[in-house]
Enzyme design. Structure first.
Site, PDB file in Angstrom:
ATOM      1  CG  ASP A  26      -2.115   0.908   1.070  1.00 41.01           C
ATOM      2  OD1 ASP A  26      -2.381   1.361  -0.062  1.00 41.01           O
ATOM      3  OD2 ASP A  26      -2.781   1.185   2.083  1.00 41.01           O
ATOM      4  CG  ASN A  28       1.924   1.555  -5.267  1.00 36.78           C
ATOM      5  OD1 ASN A  28       2.801   1.338  -4.446  1.00 36.78           O
ATOM      6  ND2 ASN A  28       1.464   0.633  -6.097  1.00 36.78           N
ATOM      7  N   GLY A  29      -0.052   5.496  -4.351  1.00 37.03           N
ATOM      8  CA  GLY A  29      -0.664   6.779  -4.687  1.00 37.03           C
ATOM      9  C   GLY A  29      -0.050   7.917  -3.877  1.00 37.03           C
ATOM     10  CG  HIS A  43      -0.268   2.172  -9.368  1.00 37.95           C
ATOM     11  ND1 HIS A  43      -0.489   1.759  -8.073  1.00 37.95           N
ATOM     12  CD2 HIS A  43      -1.337   2.934  -9.702  1.00 37.95           C
ATOM     13  CE1 HIS A  43      -1.654   2.247  -7.656  1.00 37.95           C
ATOM     14  NE2 HIS A  43      -2.180   2.974  -8.626  1.00 37.95           N
ATOM     15  CD  GLU A  73     -13.397  -4.863  -1.663  1.00 35.66           C
ATOM     16  OE1 GLU A  73     -12.245  -5.279  -1.908  1.00 35.66           O
ATOM     17  OE2 GLU A  73     -14.283  -5.594  -1.167  1.00 35.66           O
ATOM     18  NE  ARG A  77      -7.590   2.038  -5.625  1.00 33.54           N
ATOM     19  CZ  ARG A  77      -6.381   2.066  -5.087  1.00 33.54           C
ATOM     20  NH1 ARG A  77      -5.350   2.451  -5.807  1.00 33.54           N
ATOM     21  NH2 ARG A  77      -6.200   1.721  -3.825  1.00 33.54           N
ATOM     22  CG  LEU A 137       9.075 -16.970  -3.873  1.00 30.46           C
ATOM     23  CD1 LEU A 137       8.865 -16.988  -2.358  1.00 30.46           C
ATOM     24  CD2 LEU A 137       9.468 -15.561  -4.321  1.00 30.46           C
ATOM     25  NE  ARG A 194      -2.873  -1.514   4.489  1.00 29.61           N
ATOM     26  CZ  ARG A 194      -4.121  -1.549   4.070  1.00 29.61           C
ATOM     27  NH1 ARG A 194      -4.922  -2.472   4.534  1.00 29.61           N
ATOM     28  NH2 ARG A 194      -4.583  -0.684   3.188  1.00 29.61           N
ATOM     29  NE  ARG A 200      -7.686   0.958   5.251  1.00 26.71           N
ATOM     30  CZ  ARG A 200      -7.439   2.252   5.480  1.00 26.71           C
ATOM     31  NH1 ARG A 200      -7.680   2.785   6.649  1.00 26.71           N
ATOM     32  NH2 ARG A 200      -6.976   3.026   4.508  1.00 26.71           N
ATOM     33  CD  GLU A 213       2.660 -13.272  15.667  1.00 23.76           C
ATOM     34  OE1 GLU A 213       2.829 -12.107  16.070  1.00 23.76           O
ATOM     35  OE2 GLU A 213       2.132 -14.170  16.356  1.00 23.76           O
TER      36      GLU A 213
HETATM   37  C1  IPE Z   1      -5.420  -2.875  -0.354  1.00 21.10           C
HETATM   38  O1  IPE Z   1      -5.064  -1.556  -0.497  1.00 21.10           O
HETATM   39  C2  IPE Z   1      -5.433  -3.552  -1.701  1.00 21.10           C
HETATM   40  C3  IPE Z   1      -4.131  -3.742  -2.349  1.00 21.10           C
HETATM   41  C4  IPE Z   1      -2.980  -3.429  -1.837  1.00 21.10           C
HETATM   42  C5  IPE Z   1      -4.188  -4.349  -3.665  1.00 21.10           C
HETATM   43  P1  IPE Z   1      -6.181  -0.403  -0.644  1.00 21.10           P
HETATM   44  O2  IPE Z   1      -5.450   0.883  -0.773  1.00 21.10           O
HETATM   45  O3  IPE Z   1      -7.110  -0.752  -1.729  1.00 21.10           O
HETATM   46  O4  IPE Z   1      -6.950  -0.518   0.736  1.00 21.10           O
HETATM   47  P2  IPE Z   1      -7.732   0.602   1.576  1.00 21.10           P
HETATM   48  O5  IPE Z   1      -8.700   1.238   0.641  1.00 21.10           O
HETATM   49  O6  IPE Z   1      -6.713   1.565   2.064  1.00 21.10           O
HETATM   50  O7  IPE Z   1      -8.367  -0.142   2.698  1.00 21.10           O
HETATM   51  C1  IPE Z   2      -1.511   0.195  -3.442  1.00 22.85           C
HETATM   52  O1  IPE Z   2      -1.296   1.567  -3.446  1.00 22.85           O
HETATM   53  C2  IPE Z   2      -1.735  -0.352  -4.834  1.00 22.85           C
HETATM   54  C3  IPE Z   2      -3.103  -0.848  -5.092  1.00 22.85           C
HETATM   55  C4  IPE Z   2      -4.095  -0.823  -4.245  1.00 22.85           C
HETATM   56  C5  IPE Z   2      -3.354  -1.386  -6.420  1.00 22.85           C
HETATM   57  P1  IPE Z   2      -2.505   2.582  -3.447  1.00 22.85           P
HETATM   58  O2  IPE Z   2      -2.837   2.911  -4.880  1.00 22.85           O
HETATM   59  O3  IPE Z   2      -3.614   2.103  -2.633  1.00 22.85           O
HETATM   60  O4  IPE Z   2      -1.832   3.868  -2.799  1.00 22.85           O
HETATM   61  P2  IPE Z   2      -2.477   4.853  -1.724  1.00 22.85           P
HETATM   62  O5  IPE Z   2      -2.983   4.017  -0.606  1.00 22.85           O
HETATM   63  O6  IPE Z   2      -3.570   5.587  -2.437  1.00 22.85           O
HETATM   64  O7  IPE Z   2      -1.354   5.742  -1.326  1.00 22.85           O
HETATM   65 MG    MG Z   3      -4.100   2.290  -0.681  1.00 26.74          MG
END
Ligand code: IPE
Ligand code: IPE
Ligand code: MG
Length: 255
Positions: A26, A28-29, A43, A73, A77, A137, A194, A200, A213
């Site tokens: 999580d 990347n954005g 990404h 989910e 996006r 792996l 995470r 979460r 864990e």
């Molecule tokens: C969880 O990340 C899904 C992936 C890493 C593919 P999200 O960014 O979608 O989760 P939330 O929205 O923060 O719970």
């Molecule tokens: C995780 O990074 C990648 C995917 C869920 C595909 P996010 O795109 O959720 O990045 P944030 O959480 O918005 O920073």
């Molecule tokens: Mg995210």
């Protein structure tokens, strides 16, 4: 400074290596936004982190690594972001196939890949087939995955099998139920990592994580490197897992 050689030696000197590590990749954005860049660039850099971690997992002889790649989910996006992620997935699978073969990595997926566009799905299926006999792996991509949906599907299939007398309702226990899940045959994750500081589960491996864990780091996924990964493993190796029991001292019988 890179510590990974030291960390690697430290990890390998101990016997309690996790068998299965799952990662919610999580951030990347946010990584992109903090640099004034479009989310899709985040990404792209996330893929670089995937390469590093797959290599690092192989280096410590980890049997199984599950990466949460796309949740059901995530379709909600903006279309442009979804299609950029899908394109990246397909390009990367094609580009890295030789590397997977050279590194003896077996690629598998968990989730509904049948719902992906046929051209992309076939590239994935081809990579899965061509790496099927690799013995290093196992890299499991959780793709178009939902923990709740996986459980619901298992229930639907069990109900059908009960109706057809293939299984008796009273025989449905933990082991039987597990066979109906998409992860059938895989061990439960020992460690969940995470990134990006969120605390979460986000609909990931709900059934399988009963006793996993959890390790949360503030590092955003594109910045997550071998050192971060190895630190999480070392942290795991220092934990005491009790599975609801109490610490075993001399006498293991309770009163
Ligand atoms: C969880 O990340 C899904 C992936 C890493 C593919 P999200 O960014 O979608 O989760 P939330 O929205 O923060 O719970
Ligand atoms: C995780 O990074 C990648 C995917 C869920 C595909 P996010 O795109 O959720 O990045 P944030 O959480 O918005 O920073
Ligand atoms: Mg995210």
């Amino acid at each position: 400074m890179a510590f990974h050689e030291e960390y690697k030696a430290q990890i390998l000197s101990k016997s309690n290596l996790p068998e299965h590590v799952a990662i919610i990749m999580d951030g990347n954005g946010r990584w992109a936004r903090s640099r004034g860049l479009p989310r899709t660039v985040g990404h792209e850099h996330g893929v670089k982190a995937v390469k590093k971690i797959v290599q690092a997992a192989g280096d410590i002889n980890l049997p199984l690594l599950t990466l949460y790649t796309f949740s059901t989910e995530n379709w909600k996006r903006p279309k442009s972001e979804v299609s950029a992620i899908m394109k990246l997935l397909y390009k990367t699978t094609r580009r890295e196939l030789n590397e997977l073969l050279e590194n003896n990595v077996r690629l598998i997926t968990t989730g509904d890949i049948e719902a992906l566009a046929p051209s992309r799905r076939d590239i994935l299926k081809d990579a899965i087939a061509r790496t099927a006999n690799n013995t290093g792996l196992t890299l499991n991509l959780a793709l178009n995955y939902s923990g709740r949906l996986e459980i619901l599907r298992a229930v639907r299939n069990i109900v059908k099998d009960v109706a057809q007398n293939k299984v008796k309702a009273d025989d449905i226990d933990d082991a039987v139920f597990t066979r109906y899940l998409q992860t059938n045959g895989l061990p439960d994750p020992d460690l969940l990592i995470r990134t990006s500081g969120e605390r979460r589960i986000s609909n990931f491996l709900l059934w399988q994580m009963a006793y996993t864990e959890i390790f949360v780091t503030d590092v955003l996924w594109p910045d997550f490197d071998e050192d971060d990964f190895f630190r999480a493993i070392i942290d795991f190796q220092g934990r005491e897992r009790r599975f609801g029991k109490i610490k075993t001292t001399g006498s293991s019988k309770g009163s």
